[in-house]
Design a protein around this motif. Sequence first.
Motif, PDB file in Angstrom:
ATOM      1  N   GLY A  28       0.821  -1.203   0.000  1.00 28.58           N
ATOM      2  CA  GLY A  28       0.000   0.000   0.000  1.00 28.58           C
ATOM      3  C   GLY A  28       0.855   1.253   0.000  1.00 28.58           C
ATOM      4  N   PRO A  29       0.243   2.416  -0.152  1.00 31.18           N
ATOM      5  CA  PRO A  29       0.997   3.674  -0.187  1.00 31.18           C
ATOM      6  C   PRO A  29       1.392   4.148   1.206  1.00 31.18           C
ATOM      7  CG  PRO A  29      -1.340   4.127  -0.424  1.00 31.18           C
ATOM      8  CD  PRO A  29      -1.197   2.627  -0.400  1.00 31.18           C
ATOM      9  N   GLY A  30       2.530   4.863   1.286  1.00 28.03           N
ATOM     10  CA  GLY A  30       2.931   5.514   2.524  1.00 28.03           C
ATOM     11  C   GLY A  30       3.650   4.643   3.531  1.00 28.03           C
ATOM     12  N   LEU A  31       4.049   3.433   3.159  1.00 30.27           N
ATOM     13  CA  LEU A  31       4.645   2.517   4.128  1.00 30.27           C
ATOM     14  C   LEU A  31       6.054   2.936   4.556  1.00 30.27           C
ATOM     15  CD1 LEU A  31       3.312  -0.855   2.709  1.00 30.27           C
ATOM     16  CD2 LEU A  31       2.914   0.021   5.014  1.00 30.27           C
ATOM     17  N   ILE A  32       6.792   3.623   3.689  1.00 29.48           N
ATOM     18  CA  ILE A  32       8.125   4.074   4.101  1.00 29.48           C
ATOM     19  C   ILE A  32       8.011   5.051   5.267  1.00 29.48           C
ATOM     20  CG2 ILE A  32      10.109   5.479   3.383  1.00 29.48           C
ATOM     21  CD1 ILE A  32       9.990   4.098   0.677  1.00 29.48           C
ATOM     22  N   GLY A  33       7.023   5.925   5.211  1.00 22.05           N
ATOM     23  CA  GLY A  33       6.809   6.883   6.294  1.00 22.05           C
ATOM     24  C   GLY A  33       6.351   6.234   7.588  1.00 22.05           C
ATOM     25  N   ARG A  34       5.852   4.983   7.517  1.00 25.28           N
ATOM     26  CA  ARG A  34       5.390   4.264   8.704  1.00 25.28           C
ATOM     27  C   ARG A  34       6.298   3.102   9.063  1.00 25.28           C
ATOM     28  NH1 ARG A  34       0.549   2.712   6.153  1.00 25.28           N
ATOM     29  NH2 ARG A  34       0.568   0.928   7.555  1.00 25.28           N
ATOM     30  N   ALA A  35       7.493   3.063   8.444  1.00 30.14           N
ATOM     31  CA  ALA A  35       8.374   1.911   8.623  1.00 30.14           C
ATOM     32  C   ALA A  35       8.805   1.731  10.070  1.00 30.14           C
ATOM     33  CB  ALA A  35       9.606   2.058   7.725  1.00 30.14           C
ATOM     34  N   GLY A  36       9.041   2.828  10.780  1.00 27.86           N
ATOM     35  CA  GLY A  36       9.473   2.713  12.169  1.00 27.86           C
ATOM     36  C   GLY A  36       8.460   1.999  13.037  1.00 27.86           C
ATOM     37  N   GLY A  37       7.187   2.340  12.879  1.00 26.64           N
ATOM     38  CA  GLY A  37       6.134   1.687  13.647  1.00 26.64           C
ATOM     39  C   GLY A  37       6.007   0.223  13.312  1.00 26.64           C
ATOM     40  N   GLU A  38       6.112  -0.113  12.038  1.00 31.61           N
ATOM     41  CA  GLU A  38       6.029  -1.520  11.636  1.00 31.61           C
ATOM     42  C   GLU A  38       7.230  -2.296  12.166  1.00 31.61           C
ATOM     43  OE1 GLU A  38       3.389  -2.602  10.460  1.00 31.61           O
ATOM     44  OE2 GLU A  38       2.402  -0.839   9.590  1.00 31.61           O
ATOM     45  N   PHE A  39       8.390  -1.673  12.159  1.00 33.71           N
ATOM     46  CA  PHE A  39       9.611  -2.303  12.655  1.00 33.71           C
ATOM     47  C   PHE A  39       9.479  -2.636  14.146  1.00 33.71           C
ATOM     48  CE2 PHE A  39      13.848  -2.648  14.266  1.00 33.71           C
ATOM     49  CZ  PHE A  39      14.713  -2.928  13.205  1.00 33.71           C
ATOM     50  N   THR A  40       9.108  -1.641  14.935  1.00 31.13           N
ATOM     51  CA  THR A  40       9.035  -1.850  16.386  1.00 31.13           C
ATOM     52  C   THR A  40       7.925  -2.819  16.781  1.00 31.13           C
ATOM     53  OG1 THR A  40       7.645   0.129  16.618  1.00 31.13           O
ATOM     54  CG2 THR A  40      10.010   0.409  16.913  1.00 31.13           C
ATOM     55  N   ALA A  41       6.878  -2.924  15.940  1.00 25.82           N
ATOM     56  CA  ALA A  41       5.783  -3.841  16.252  1.00 25.82           C
ATOM     57  C   ALA A  41       6.175  -5.299  16.045  1.00 25.82           C
ATOM     58  CB  ALA A  41       4.573  -3.510  15.380  1.00 25.82           C
ATOM     59  N   ARG A  42       7.246  -5.547  15.234  1.00 27.80           N
ATOM     60  CA  ARG A  42       7.568  -6.916  14.857  1.00 27.80           C
ATOM     61  C   ARG A  42       8.957  -7.390  15.269  1.00 27.80           C
ATOM     62  NH1 ARG A  42       4.015  -4.944  11.240  1.00 27.80           N
ATOM     63  NH2 ARG A  42       2.494  -6.370  10.298  1.00 27.80           N
ATOM     64  N   LEU A  43       9.888  -6.466  15.475  1.00 27.03           N
ATOM     65  CA  LEU A  43      11.262  -6.854  15.775  1.00 27.03           C
ATOM     66  C   LEU A  43      11.684  -6.351  17.150  1.00 27.03           C
ATOM     67  CD1 LEU A  43      11.107  -6.495  12.466  1.00 27.03           C
ATOM     68  CD2 LEU A  43      13.525  -6.977  12.661  1.00 27.03           C
ATOM     69  N   LYS A  44      12.518  -7.141  17.829  1.00 29.74           N
ATOM     70  CA  LYS A  44      12.950  -6.790  19.180  1.00 29.74           C
ATOM     71  C   LYS A  44      14.095  -5.779  19.170  1.00 29.74           C
ATOM     72  CE  LYS A  44      11.743 -11.329  21.099  1.00 29.74           C
ATOM     73  NZ  LYS A  44      12.282 -12.555  21.748  1.00 29.74           N
ATOM     74  N   GLY A  45      14.952  -5.858  18.150  1.00 30.78           N
ATOM     75  CA  GLY A  45      16.130  -4.998  18.114  1.00 30.78           C
ATOM     76  C   GLY A  45      15.778  -3.536  17.905  1.00 30.78           C
ATOM     77  N   ARG A  46      16.735  -2.674  18.229  1.00 29.93           N
ATOM     78  CA  ARG A  46      16.528  -1.242  18.077  1.00 29.93           C
ATOM     79  C   ARG A  46      17.645  -0.591  17.289  1.00 29.93           C
ATOM     80  NH1 ARG A  46      12.369  -2.694  18.622  1.00 29.93           N
ATOM     81  NH2 ARG A  46      10.735  -2.166  20.142  1.00 29.93           N
ATOM     82  N   ARG A  47      18.317  -1.397  16.448  1.00 32.54           N
ATOM     83  CA  ARG A  47      19.315  -0.865  15.540  1.00 32.54           C
ATOM     84  C   ARG A  47      19.047  -1.419  14.143  1.00 32.54           C
ATOM     85  NH1 ARG A  47      24.992  -1.774  18.783  1.00 32.54           N
ATOM     86  NH2 ARG A  47      24.775  -0.073  20.287  1.00 32.54           N
ATOM     87  N   ALA A  48      19.445  -0.631  13.152  1.00 33.59           N
ATOM     88  CA  ALA A  48      19.245  -1.072  11.774  1.00 33.59           C
ATOM     89  C   ALA A  48      20.366  -0.535  10.896  1.00 33.59           C
ATOM     90  CB  ALA A  48      17.896  -0.600  11.245  1.00 33.59           C
ATOM     91  N   ALA A  49      20.763  -1.348   9.931  1.00 32.93           N
ATOM     92  CA  ALA A  49      21.718  -0.938   8.903  1.00 32.93           C
ATOM     93  C   ALA A  49      20.976  -0.927   7.569  1.00 32.93           C
ATOM     94  CB  ALA A  49      22.895  -1.903   8.854  1.00 32.93           C
ATOM     95  N   ILE A  50      20.855   0.239   6.974  1.00 35.90           N
ATOM     96  CA  ILE A  50      20.114   0.393   5.723  1.00 35.90           C
ATOM     97  C   ILE A  50      21.079   0.324   4.546  1.00 35.90           C
ATOM     98  CG2 ILE A  50      18.592   1.895   4.385  1.00 35.90           C
ATOM     99  CD1 ILE A  50      17.916   3.308   7.067  1.00 35.90           C
TER     100      ILE A  50
END
Length: 377
Positions: A28-50
């Motif tokens: 769907g549209p706009g998911l990049i802008g909501r990526a942080g929320g989706e990340f924290t809802a599913r993953l335990k870690g709090r670091r990311a390498a893009i």
Amino acid sequence: MSAAMLRPAEERIVHVPLGERAYDILIGPGLIGRAGGEFTARLKGRRAAIITDENVASHYLAPLMDSLQTDGIEAVSLTLPAGEKTKSFDNLAAVADMVLSAKIERNDAVIALGGGVIGDLAGFAAGIVRRGVRFVQIPTSLLAQVDSSVGGKTGINTRHGKNLLGVFHQPDLVLADTAVLDSLSPREFRAGYAEVVKYGLIDKPYFFHWLEKHWKQVFEGGPERNEAIAISCRAKADVVVEDERETGRRALLNLGHTFGHALEAATSYDSSRLVHGEGVAIGMVLAHQFSARLNLASPDDAQRVAAHLSEVGLPTRITDIEGELPPTDVLMDAIAQDKKVKGGKLTFILTRGVGQSFVADDVPPSEVASFLEDMRS
């Protein structure tokens, strides 16, 4: 209610049920802008390498970093050159070094922000660093959204051929932001569309018929585009769940790819001459024509496939590739590397008609060579 719960009505979710390694594909549209929320809802870690490329970074890296930061994710990034040649040993080493330098742990994540090249490369690194860290796909091309971001195949190219080094490493989340597709060039979108068509030609003749009627709406955007992407992702997910490691039915997803990969190798992965989706388009037509030559399918089916792909602006013949190609025996060497010779015979995905593909593991190389020689004239 968390940001991950506030979903637009047009968003689709495709679940890939792989037990402990199950994951969701959000479309769907706009998911990049909501990526942080989706990340924290599913993953335990709090670091990311893009990991991203120069073309994508200028548009989407900053919004992604902002979203992650807003939700408490510490992120670093590495921007690589765009293009198929980026899938190399040198860049794999660079990505792995960056991930280790960023002290990414197993519960943290590598995020692939880009098309299939970045997804394959970043996924390979995620699969081997610390023997496997979390992996998030944010595909920014149509081809990556419907194909390479789903299923866990990763890899790089070598002088021997395409994707010959890699691992199976499933993502933990796929965010297919359909809004980014509006920024693709017509050529890039067409190349991705070839992979959409593939799902209809494998075993969904009704989907191919639907695409023949609605392809213009898919190209223009709107509900038809989201529907085509969702159907494609479901189709791939179903196959992956049944045959994750490609020991049987998953090989059907290679329809058009054996010929296509050989043609890509023949152009030295020069994207000005041929990109992956264009190679697949030509390869799918060749697979149907070769099937007709072997009296497995009607020539009318090959003509129908070629007509649709040509109508949307995709190449359908070897002679559509600009510049000289190496001799047929060099193409045959690439084909043998791509799908291995078994008992002196090749494995191909052939067809008995539109939506009736099957695995043929007894194709004589001499028949393929003769067919390719004829198709080049």
